[in-house]
Design a protein around this motif. Structure first.
Motif, PDB file in Angstrom:
ATOM      1  N   ALA A   7      13.472   3.613 -93.637  1.00  0.00           N
ATOM      2  CA  ALA A   7      14.606   4.373 -94.143  1.00  0.00           C
ATOM      3  C   ALA A   7      15.058   3.772 -95.467  1.00  0.00           C
ATOM      4  O   ALA A   7      15.989   2.974 -95.512  1.00  0.00           O
ATOM      5  N   PRO A   8      14.352   4.112 -96.576  1.00  0.00           N
ATOM      6  CA  PRO A   8      14.728   3.568 -97.876  1.00  0.00           C
ATOM      7  C   PRO A   8      16.222   3.789 -98.136  1.00  0.00           C
ATOM      8  O   PRO A   8      16.755   4.842 -97.781  1.00  0.00           O
ATOM      9  N   PRO A   9      16.922   2.808 -98.739  1.00  0.00           N
ATOM     10  CA  PRO A   9      16.371   1.585 -99.325  1.00  0.00           C
ATOM     11  C   PRO A   9      16.244   0.426 -98.341  1.00  0.00           C
ATOM     12  O   PRO A   9      16.030  -0.702 -98.760  1.00  0.00           O
ATOM     13  N   LEU A  10      16.413   0.670 -97.038  1.00  0.00           N
ATOM     14  CA  LEU A  10      16.266  -0.408 -96.072  1.00  0.00           C
ATOM     15  C   LEU A  10      14.786  -0.742 -95.856  1.00  0.00           C
ATOM     16  O   LEU A  10      13.908   0.098 -96.051  1.00  0.00           O
ATOM     17  N   ALA A  11      14.535  -1.986 -95.427  1.00  0.00           N
ATOM     18  CA  ALA A  11      13.167  -2.422 -95.167  1.00  0.00           C
ATOM     19  C   ALA A  11      12.598  -1.678 -93.954  1.00  0.00           C
ATOM     20  O   ALA A  11      13.346  -1.256 -93.062  1.00  0.00           O
ATOM     21  N   PRO A  12      11.275  -1.544 -93.881  1.00  0.00           N
ATOM     22  CA  PRO A  12      10.664  -0.965 -92.676  1.00  0.00           C
ATOM     23  C   PRO A  12      10.969  -1.844 -91.468  1.00  0.00           C
ATOM     24  O   PRO A  12      10.970  -3.076 -91.575  1.00  0.00           O
ATOM     25  N   VAL A  13      11.198  -1.187 -90.329  1.00  0.00           N
ATOM     26  CA  VAL A  13      11.538  -1.939 -89.129  1.00  0.00           C
ATOM     27  C   VAL A  13      10.801  -1.380 -87.920  1.00  0.00           C
ATOM     28  O   VAL A  13      10.330  -0.249 -87.912  1.00  0.00           O
ATOM     29  N   ARG A  14      10.764  -2.200 -86.881  1.00  0.00           N
ATOM     30  CA  ARG A  14      10.328  -1.790 -85.551  1.00  0.00           C
ATOM     31  C   ARG A  14      11.488  -2.071 -84.608  1.00  0.00           C
ATOM     32  O   ARG A  14      12.100  -3.140 -84.677  1.00  0.00           O
ATOM     33  N   VAL A  15      11.801  -1.107 -83.752  1.00  0.00           N
ATOM     34  CA  VAL A  15      12.991  -1.200 -82.911  1.00  0.00           C
ATOM     35  C   VAL A  15      12.603  -1.098 -81.440  1.00  0.00           C
ATOM     36  O   VAL A  15      11.845  -0.199 -81.052  1.00  0.00           O
ATOM     37  N   TRP A  16      13.138  -2.024 -80.641  1.00  0.00           N
ATOM     38  CA  TRP A  16      12.956  -2.005 -79.192  1.00  0.00           C
ATOM     39  C   TRP A  16      14.312  -1.816 -78.515  1.00  0.00           C
ATOM     40  O   TRP A  16      15.234  -2.610 -78.725  1.00  0.00           O
ATOM     41  N   VAL A  24      20.359  -6.970 -82.200  1.00  0.00           N
ATOM     42  CA  VAL A  24      19.650  -8.191 -82.577  1.00  0.00           C
ATOM     43  C   VAL A  24      18.765  -7.835 -83.768  1.00  0.00           C
ATOM     44  O   VAL A  24      18.062  -6.830 -83.757  1.00  0.00           O
ATOM     45  N   LEU A  25      18.806  -8.671 -84.804  1.00  0.00           N
ATOM     46  CA  LEU A  25      17.940  -8.500 -85.963  1.00  0.00           C
ATOM     47  C   LEU A  25      16.984  -9.679 -86.025  1.00  0.00           C
ATOM     48  O   LEU A  25      17.409 -10.835 -85.984  1.00  0.00           O
ATOM     49  N   ALA A  26      15.683  -9.393 -86.099  1.00  0.00           N
ATOM     50  CA  ALA A  26      14.657 -10.432 -86.064  1.00  0.00           C
ATOM     51  C   ALA A  26      13.864 -10.446 -87.359  1.00  0.00           C
ATOM     52  O   ALA A  26      13.471  -9.391 -87.875  1.00  0.00           O
ATOM     53  N   VAL A  27      13.610 -11.662 -87.860  1.00  0.00           N
ATOM     54  CA  VAL A  27      12.888 -11.849 -89.121  1.00  0.00           C
ATOM     55  C   VAL A  27      11.676 -12.740 -88.853  1.00  0.00           C
ATOM     56  O   VAL A  27      11.823 -13.899 -88.472  1.00  0.00           O
ATOM     57  N   HIS A  28      10.485 -12.208 -89.049  1.00  0.00           N
ATOM     58  CA  HIS A  28       9.248 -12.893 -88.675  1.00  0.00           C
ATOM     59  C   HIS A  28       8.854 -13.969 -89.674  1.00  0.00           C
ATOM     60  O   HIS A  28       9.456 -14.139 -90.745  1.00  0.00           O
ATOM     61  N   CYS A  29       7.798 -14.699 -89.345  1.00  0.00           N
ATOM     62  CA  CYS A  29       7.269 -15.750 -90.218  1.00  0.00           C
ATOM     63  C   CYS A  29       6.400 -15.136 -91.313  1.00  0.00           C
ATOM     64  O   CYS A  29       5.970 -13.982 -91.223  1.00  0.00           O
ATOM     65  N   SER A  30       6.113 -15.930 -92.325  1.00  0.00           N
ATOM     66  CA  SER A  30       5.191 -15.494 -93.373  1.00  0.00           C
ATOM     67  C   SER A  30       3.809 -15.220 -92.786  1.00  0.00           C
ATOM     68  O   SER A  30       3.390 -15.865 -91.826  1.00  0.00           O
ATOM     69  N   LEU A  31       3.122 -14.257 -93.376  1.00  0.00           N
ATOM     70  CA  LEU A  31       1.753 -13.869 -93.025  1.00  0.00           C
ATOM     71  C   LEU A  31       1.681 -13.132 -91.698  1.00  0.00           C
ATOM     72  O   LEU A  31       0.597 -12.982 -91.130  1.00  0.00           O
ATOM     73  N   ALA A  32       2.825 -12.659 -91.198  1.00  0.00           N
ATOM     74  CA  ALA A  32       2.866 -11.863 -89.964  1.00  0.00           C
ATOM     75  C   ALA A  32       3.482 -10.500 -90.286  1.00  0.00           C
ATOM     76  O   ALA A  32       3.391 -10.004 -91.404  1.00  0.00           O
ATOM     77  N   HIS A  33       4.118  -9.882 -89.304  1.00  0.00           N
ATOM     78  CA  HIS A  33       4.792  -8.589 -89.495  1.00  0.00           C
ATOM     79  C   HIS A  33       5.754  -8.398 -88.338  1.00  0.00           C
ATOM     80  O   HIS A  33       5.822  -9.237 -87.415  1.00  0.00           O
ATOM     81  N   ALA A  34       6.504  -7.310 -88.360  1.00  0.00           N
ATOM     82  CA  ALA A  34       7.550  -7.088 -87.363  1.00  0.00           C
ATOM     83  C   ALA A  34       7.032  -7.100 -85.935  1.00  0.00           C
ATOM     84  O   ALA A  34       7.732  -7.513 -85.006  1.00  0.00           O
ATOM     85  N   GLY A  35       5.806  -6.665 -85.739  1.00  0.00           N
ATOM     86  CA  GLY A  35       5.245  -6.608 -84.401  1.00  0.00           C
ATOM     87  C   GLY A  35       5.054  -7.962 -83.747  1.00  0.00           C
ATOM     88  O   GLY A  35       4.790  -8.045 -82.536  1.00  0.00           O
ATOM     89  N   ALA A  36       5.203  -9.042 -84.523  1.00  0.00           N
ATOM     90  CA  ALA A  36       5.036 -10.388 -83.961  1.00  0.00           C
ATOM     91  C   ALA A  36       6.054 -10.679 -82.864  1.00  0.00           C
ATOM     92  O   ALA A  36       5.845 -11.585 -82.050  1.00  0.00           O
ATOM     93  N   HIS A  45      16.464  -8.557 -72.117  1.00  0.00           N
ATOM     94  CA  HIS A  45      17.154  -7.334 -71.718  1.00  0.00           C
ATOM     95  C   HIS A  45      18.585  -7.369 -72.234  1.00  0.00           C
ATOM     96  O   HIS A  45      19.096  -8.407 -72.676  1.00  0.00           O
ATOM     97  N   GLY A  46      19.234  -6.206 -72.194  1.00  0.00           N
ATOM     98  CA  GLY A  46      20.628  -6.112 -72.601  1.00  0.00           C
ATOM     99  C   GLY A  46      20.834  -6.162 -74.099  1.00  0.00           C
ATOM    100  O   GLY A  46      21.853  -6.663 -74.580  1.00  0.00           O
ATOM    101  N   LEU A  47      19.896  -5.589 -74.862  1.00  0.00           N
ATOM    102  CA  LEU A  47      19.983  -5.633 -76.321  1.00  0.00           C
ATOM    103  C   LEU A  47      19.104  -4.541 -76.924  1.00  0.00           C
ATOM    104  O   LEU A  47      18.287  -3.926 -76.239  1.00  0.00           O
ATOM    105  N   THR A  48      19.302  -4.301 -78.199  1.00  0.00           N
ATOM    106  CA  THR A  48      18.383  -3.494 -78.990  1.00  0.00           C
ATOM    107  C   THR A  48      17.940  -4.343 -80.168  1.00  0.00           C
ATOM    108  O   THR A  48      18.770  -4.750 -80.991  1.00  0.00           O
ATOM    109  N   LEU A  49      16.656  -4.655 -80.218  1.00  0.00           N
ATOM    110  CA  LEU A  49      16.140  -5.547 -81.240  1.00  0.00           C
ATOM    111  C   LEU A  49      15.492  -4.757 -82.367  1.00  0.00           C
ATOM    112  O   LEU A  49      14.625  -3.908 -82.137  1.00  0.00           O
ATOM    113  N   THR A  50      15.945  -5.039 -83.575  1.00  0.00           N
ATOM    114  CA  THR A  50      15.365  -4.479 -84.794  1.00  0.00           C
ATOM    115  C   THR A  50      14.635  -5.594 -85.520  1.00  0.00           C
ATOM    116  O   THR A  50      15.244  -6.598 -85.892  1.00  0.00           O
ATOM    117  N   ALA A  51      13.334  -5.435 -85.705  1.00  0.00           N
ATOM    118  CA  ALA A  51      12.522  -6.432 -86.407  1.00  0.00           C
ATOM    119  C   ALA A  51      12.083  -5.847 -87.745  1.00  0.00           C
ATOM    120  O   ALA A  51      11.483  -4.779 -87.793  1.00  0.00           O
TER     121      ALA A  51
END
Length: 268
Positions: A7-16, A24-36, A45-51
């Motif tokens: 959703a520009p201008p926001l970064a691409p995300v994966r949501v659970w 919950v907002l999650a930021v992955h390590c270098s050389l990986a991606h949100a799916g990590a 449980h008990g949350l919605t995580l956006t990576a």
């Protein structure tokens, strides 16, 4: 199942969606991606995580090779946190954990709690005996990068990967790492020199939220030094050391860290 969004201008995300809108907002390590984060989030449980995807990773736009990577990632993460409309729990791994810590310092109004998995804020351990060994390896990777990106990636992955040699990874994963290895050298200003001033006097002591610091027992020695330095300065920090795990502990040992993270969230 996770959902992917851009959703520009926001970064691409994966949501659970794990049963509750608590953000919950999650930021992955270098050389990986949100799916990590997939192996870990399925145990919570008990949350919605956006990576989010870091700049130059996953479905995010390529890095221009000029802008500071931590500045870019922090900007993107702050925008995503602001979009939640209330304070978020931040999960960060490695470089991503330094981004989360920076947000806690610069925008404490956005943060409910922190889970920092092996934040590579090398500047925090500059006075430790382990720093010299780290610096030698870091400089070896930088030197190799000038002539042989694959060699540089192999050296880096040997210290910071999942325990497998780079050559043994599937082709797609191996090439993904090699294609982005230049990001590692570019992070030195933020991680080694602390350009953003995360370790400034009184800064870490001002972080008022609960912090869970997670590390693997088999990680490079500099990690233990960093975690010790952070634990000594963050007022509400708890440290978790995972036996047998290395730097990629959120991916290799999610079953061991998920109960502690769930307890941390429930208490925050």
């Amino acid at each position: 199942m996770p959902e992917d969004f851009t959703a520009p201008p926001l970064a691409p995300v994966r949501v659970w969606d794990r049963g509750d809108p608590r953000p919950v907002l999650a930021v992955h390590c270098s050389l990986a991606h949100a799916g990590a984060w997939s192996g870990l989030v399925e145990r919570l449980h008990g949350l919605t995580l956006t990576a989010m995807d870091l700049p130059g990773h996953g479905r995010a736009p390529d890095w221009d090779g000029i802008a500071d990577l931590q500045d870019l990632a922090t900007r993107d993460a702050i925008a995503l946190a602001e979009a939640q409309g209330r304070p978020v729990d931040l999960f960060g791994h490695s470089f991503g954990a330094t981004v989360c810590l920076r947000i806690a310092l610069e925008r404490p109004d956005l943060v409910r709690s922190l889970v920092l998995v092996e934040p590579v804020l090398f500047a925090a351990a500059r006075s430790h005996a382990a720093f010299a060994g780290f610096q030698a390896r870091h400089e070896a990777v930088a030197a190799a990068m000038a002539s042989n990106r694959a060699e540089a990636a192999a050296l880096f992955h040997a210290d910071w990967g999942n325990g497998e040699a780079l050559a043994d990874l599937p082709d797609r994963q191996r090439h993904y790492i090699i294609d982005r290895i230049h990001h590692i050298a570019a992070q030195s200003a933020a991680l080694v020199d602390d350009r953003a001033g995360l370790t400034r006097p009184g800064g870490l002591e001002s972080v008022a939220v609960p912090v869970l610091l997670i590390e693997g027992s088999e990680s490079p020695a500099i990690i233990e030094a960093i975690q010790g330095a952070l634990a000594a300065r963050l007022p509400r920090a708890i440290r978790l050391i995972v036996p047998g795990a290395g730097h990629m502990v959120p991916i290799t040992h999610p079953h061991l860290i998920a109960p502690a993270i769930q307890a941390h969230l429930d208490a925050a």
